[in-house]
Design a protein around this motif. Structure first.
Motif, mmCIF file in Angstrom:
data_model
loop_
_atom_site.group_PDB
_atom_site.id
_atom_site.type_symbol
_atom_site.label_atom_id
_atom_site.label_comp_id
_atom_site.label_asym_id
_atom_site.label_seq_id
_atom_site.Cartn_x
_atom_site.Cartn_y
_atom_site.Cartn_z
ATOM 1 N N SER A 118 -5.605 7.934 -4.383
ATOM 2 C CA SER A 118 -5.594 8.122 -5.971
ATOM 3 C C SER A 118 -5.146 6.856 -6.664
ATOM 4 O O SER A 118 -5.625 6.119 -7.681
ATOM 5 C CB SER A 118 -4.308 9.227 -6.183
ATOM 6 O OG SER A 118 -4.802 10.404 -5.677
ATOM 7 N N PHE B 205 4.207 4.164 5.664
ATOM 8 C CA PHE B 205 3.382 3.189 4.583
ATOM 9 C C PHE B 205 3.389 2.010 5.012
ATOM 10 O O PHE B 205 4.375 1.265 5.117
ATOM 11 C CB PHE B 205 3.941 3.527 3.237
ATOM 12 C CG PHE B 205 4.154 4.713 2.786
ATOM 13 C CD1 PHE B 205 2.910 5.592 2.253
ATOM 14 C CD2 PHE B 205 5.176 5.695 2.910
ATOM 15 C CE1 PHE B 205 3.098 6.917 1.851
ATOM 16 C CE2 PHE B 205 5.029 7.285 2.839
ATOM 17 C CZ PHE B 205 3.924 7.642 1.867
ATOM 18 N N LEU C 239 8.231 -1.172 1.491
ATOM 19 C CA LEU C 239 6.684 -1.010 1.228
ATOM 20 C C LEU C 239 6.285 0.333 0.932
ATOM 21 O O LEU C 239 5.432 0.503 0.273
ATOM 22 C CB LEU C 239 6.184 -1.453 2.574
ATOM 23 C CG LEU C 239 6.101 -2.722 3.120
ATOM 24 C CD1 LEU C 239 5.561 -2.781 4.647
ATOM 25 C CD2 LEU C 239 4.842 -3.542 2.224
ATOM 26 N N ALA C 240 7.005 1.285 1.418
ATOM 27 C CA ALA C 240 6.667 2.666 1.375
ATOM 28 C C ALA C 240 6.950 3.049 -0.112
ATOM 29 O O ALA C 240 6.104 3.832 -0.771
ATOM 30 C CB ALA C 240 7.683 3.600 2.432
ATOM 31 N N ASN D 189 4.229 2.120 -2.489
ATOM 32 C CA ASN D 189 2.886 2.828 -1.906
ATOM 33 C C ASN D 189 2.802 4.332 -2.417
ATOM 34 O O ASN D 189 2.095 4.712 -2.936
ATOM 35 C CB ASN D 189 2.776 2.909 -0.428
ATOM 36 C CG ASN D 189 2.067 1.639 0.112
ATOM 37 O OD1 ASN D 189 1.228 1.314 -0.586
ATOM 38 N ND2 ASN D 189 2.376 1.104 1.134
ATOM 39 N N MET D 190 4.146 4.844 -2.490
ATOM 40 C CA MET D 190 4.264 6.474 -2.708
ATOM 41 C C MET D 190 4.093 6.421 -4.465
ATOM 42 O O MET D 190 3.660 7.263 -5.071
ATOM 43 C CB MET D 190 5.562 6.997 -2.694
ATOM 44 C CG MET D 190 5.783 7.145 -1.075
ATOM 45 S SD MET D 190 7.233 8.337 -0.117
ATOM 46 C CE MET D 190 8.165 8.128 -1.374
ATOM 47 N N LEU E 48 2.260 4.292 -6.261
ATOM 48 C CA LEU E 48 0.858 3.931 -6.459
ATOM 49 C C LEU E 48 0.121 5.400 -6.570
ATOM 50 O O LEU E 48 -0.838 5.734 -7.192
ATOM 51 C CB LEU E 48 0.308 3.151 -5.595
ATOM 52 C CG LEU E 48 0.136 1.493 -5.740
ATOM 53 C CD1 LEU E 48 -0.244 0.751 -4.716
ATOM 54 C CD2 LEU E 48 -0.321 1.319 -7.074
ATOM 55 N N ASP E 49 0.463 6.076 -5.328
ATOM 56 C CA ASP E 49 -0.109 7.614 -5.340
ATOM 57 C C ASP E 49 -0.098 8.390 -6.702
ATOM 58 O O ASP E 49 -1.034 8.977 -7.109
ATOM 59 C CB ASP E 49 0.500 8.419 -4.091
ATOM 60 C CG ASP E 49 0.032 7.837 -2.786
ATOM 61 O OD1 ASP E 49 -0.884 7.058 -2.686
ATOM 62 O OD2 ASP E 49 0.715 8.092 -1.687
ATOM 63 N N GLY F 151 -1.374 6.672 -9.826
ATOM 64 C CA GLY F 151 -3.142 6.821 -9.572
ATOM 65 C C GLY F 151 -3.414 8.320 -10.024
ATOM 66 O O GLY F 151 -4.341 8.532 -10.875
ATOM 67 N N THR F 152 -2.637 9.421 -9.451
ATOM 68 C CA THR F 152 -3.005 10.581 -9.979
ATOM 69 C C THR F 152 -2.888 10.586 -11.675
ATOM 70 O O THR F 152 -3.643 11.435 -12.146
ATOM 71 C CB THR F 152 -2.124 11.838 -9.204
ATOM 72 O OG1 THR F 152 -2.302 11.625 -7.787
ATOM 73 C CG2 THR F 152 -2.240 13.076 -9.674
ATOM 74 N N THR G 232 -5.748 9.195 -13.525
ATOM 75 C CA THR G 232 -7.064 10.312 -13.690
ATOM 76 C C THR G 232 -6.876 11.302 -14.368
ATOM 77 O O THR G 232 -7.933 11.735 -15.300
ATOM 78 C CB THR G 232 -7.408 10.485 -12.198
ATOM 79 O OG1 THR G 232 -7.524 9.833 -11.384
ATOM 80 C CG2 THR G 232 -8.855 11.357 -12.359
ATOM 81 N N ALA H 264 -4.716 14.586 -4.202
ATOM 82 C CA ALA H 264 -3.278 14.485 -4.342
ATOM 83 C C ALA H 264 -2.622 15.661 -3.230
ATOM 84 O O ALA H 264 -1.395 15.083 -2.797
ATOM 85 C CB ALA H 264 -2.822 14.999 -5.754
ATOM 86 N N GLU I 280 -2.161 13.379 -0.176
ATOM 87 C CA GLU I 280 -1.167 12.325 -0.349
ATOM 88 C C GLU I 280 0.361 12.951 -0.298
ATOM 89 O O GLU I 280 1.410 12.317 0.066
ATOM 90 C CB GLU I 280 -1.432 11.520 -1.709
ATOM 91 C CG GLU I 280 -2.625 10.745 -1.701
ATOM 92 C CD GLU I 280 -3.054 10.252 -2.913
ATOM 93 O OE1 GLU I 280 -4.000 9.448 -2.826
ATOM 94 O OE2 GLU I 280 -2.554 10.564 -3.883
ATOM 95 N N HIS J 216 4.002 12.354 1.551
ATOM 96 C CA HIS J 216 5.594 12.250 0.916
ATOM 97 C C HIS J 216 6.237 13.417 1.484
ATOM 98 O O HIS J 216 7.638 13.109 1.681
ATOM 99 C CB HIS J 216 5.069 12.540 -0.544
ATOM 100 C CG HIS J 216 4.506 11.258 -1.140
ATOM 101 N ND1 HIS J 216 4.724 10.987 -2.606
ATOM 102 C CD2 HIS J 216 3.638 10.605 -0.925
ATOM 103 C CE1 HIS J 216 3.694 10.252 -2.808
ATOM 104 N NE2 HIS J 216 3.207 9.684 -1.901
#
Lengths: 164, 249
Positions: free
Chosen positions: A54, A140, B36-37, B40-41, B43-44, B47-48, B51, B127, B130, B134
């Motif tokens: 996503s 991650f 890092l995590a 990344n979370m 971004l998920d 990103g959702t 859209t 999602a 993803e 999480h």
């Protein structure tokens, strides 16, 4: 590629397919499974592209690169974002998986539909020595699509392309 | 279309605001792997949200973009639930908040795979998977801290008490959401309760935690009534766009 695709569609597809993934440059957009189709009509090539994760920051760049590739082959290029059905790591081709492994990234298992939310661990093999004696360091990793692992047999740290 | 647009905005705002909150840990997380995590979370979720914002802008049909939705709406126009705007607090609070949210969203997106709406189905397919990651990641931390040292267990218990008032709102449907649910576009929020309870009870059992009973439940987010935190988030998130109207990357 759809069965009704013309020779012209196939030619344009072959051009777009060569675009590499900017974050995993060993593999191209066709092998990754995100280039869904290319249709040519009156000199306009429209490429259907599915986003991976996503929040993948590379989506825009990939679309620009595909546009450029089609333009340099003489087409007017358009991109159509295909959301449904959503991309899954199951669409990465066998050649793509082998390229990932050689590149040092452990490829995803072909079981994306079975992903379990609660600690369902599966075996991840080391891309260097092949051992399954590996441990997860972080869910991650360096990019959104990867988790970070370490091989307990050869001590090599490596990325694992997450199954999604 | 306004009704559906608002129902989509609720989902987008939940994801953007929590995505922004989690991104605040970038550079501050306790260990490198978490540094890092967290993004990344984040971004998920962002990103959702992108859209969904693009879809909401399309539904409004006034030539707006996803950026207009994120950067040009004021606090009262944001429709996120209160849980996602809660301050990060300590690591225990952040991880419990993530677990609560993901344990709701994972079954919600799973159910949304049967939506009558193409965009919702497309978003949901991605999602749902993803959010499963999480749940796993945040769940492992809740267990590690809850069943850890005296100090980590104390902090985890405090987090359970602090976040308890913000759980019920997840399961409540606004008028806009209800209309979308009746039309088969979105899943019924209240239906997620059993799956949520199952996930939380399983993890709390391993974490030696007890669910908070009998708490006064806060709500109002879906009507644009927010806590102090949201204004601060928007001030940070929207400042560039407000200072340089129309700026694009």
């Amino acid at each position: 590629m759809t069965p009704e695709s013309s020779t012209e569609d196939q030619r344009a597809f072959a051009v777009a397919a060569l675009v590499p993934d900017p974050e995993v440059p060993c593999i191209n957009v066709d092998e990754l499974g995100i280039l869904r189709w290319v249709r040519v009509e009156n000199g306009v090539a429209t490429a259907g592209v599915s986003p991976t994760y996503s929040g993948c920051p590379a989506v825009q760049m990939i679309e620009e690169e595909i546009t450029k590739a089609l333009q340099s082959a003489g087409y007017e290029a358009r991109i159509e974002r295909v959301l449904s059905p959503p991309w899954t790591t199951d669409w990465i081709s066998d050649i793509g998986r082998e390229k990932l492994r050689v590149y040092g990234i452990s490829p995803p298992e072909k079981t994306a539909h079975k992903i379990s939310a609660l600690f369902g661990e599966s075996t991840v093999n080391c891309p260097k020595c092949g051992s399954d004696n590996t441990e997860k360091l972080s869910e991650f990793g360096s990019t959104a699509c990867k988790a970070h692992y370490r091989c307990k047999a050869c001590s090599e740290p490596f990325d694992h392309f997450k199954c999604i | 279309m306004m009704i559906l647009q608002n129902a989509i905005l609720e989902l987008a705002d939940d994801n953007l605001i929590l995505g922004h909150r989690v991104s605040e840990w970038c550079g501050h997380a306790p260990i490198l792997e978490e540094d890092l995590a967290m993004p990344n979370m984040s971004l998920d979720m962002i990103g959702t949200a992108r859209t969904l914002y693009a879809y909401a802008a399309h539904l409004e049909n006034k030539g707006q973009t996803e950026d207009d939705m994120a950067y040009l709406r004021d606090e009262r126009e944001y429709l996120n639930c209160l849980l996602v705007e809660r301050p990060n607090g300590d690591f225990a609070t952040t991880m419990l908040r993530q677990l609560y949210f993901a344990a709701f969203m994972e079954p919600y997106w799973q159910a949304a795979l049967n939506s009558t709406d193409d965009v919702v189905r497309g978003v949901a397919g991605k999602a749902a998977k993803e959010m499963a990651y999480h749940i796993r990641h945040a769940g492992e931390w809740v267990i590690r801290l809850g069943d850890g040292t005296d100090e980590s267990a104390r902090r985890m218990k405090t987090a359970v008490t602090d976040l308890a008032p913000y759980v019920d709102e997840l399961f409540q449907s606004s008028a806009a959401a209800k209309a979308a649910e009746d039309a088969g576009i979105l899943p019924v929020r209240a239906d997620m309760r059993a799956a949520w309870d199952k996930t939380i009870n399983h993890i709390f059992g391993l974490a030696m935690l007890n669910p908070q009973e009998d708490t006064f439940a806060q709500s109002g987010g879906r009507q644009g009534l927010h806590g102090e935190g949201l204004g601060h988030i928007l001030a940070v998130m929207q400042s560039i766009n407000r200072a340089h109207p129309g700026a694009v990357w």
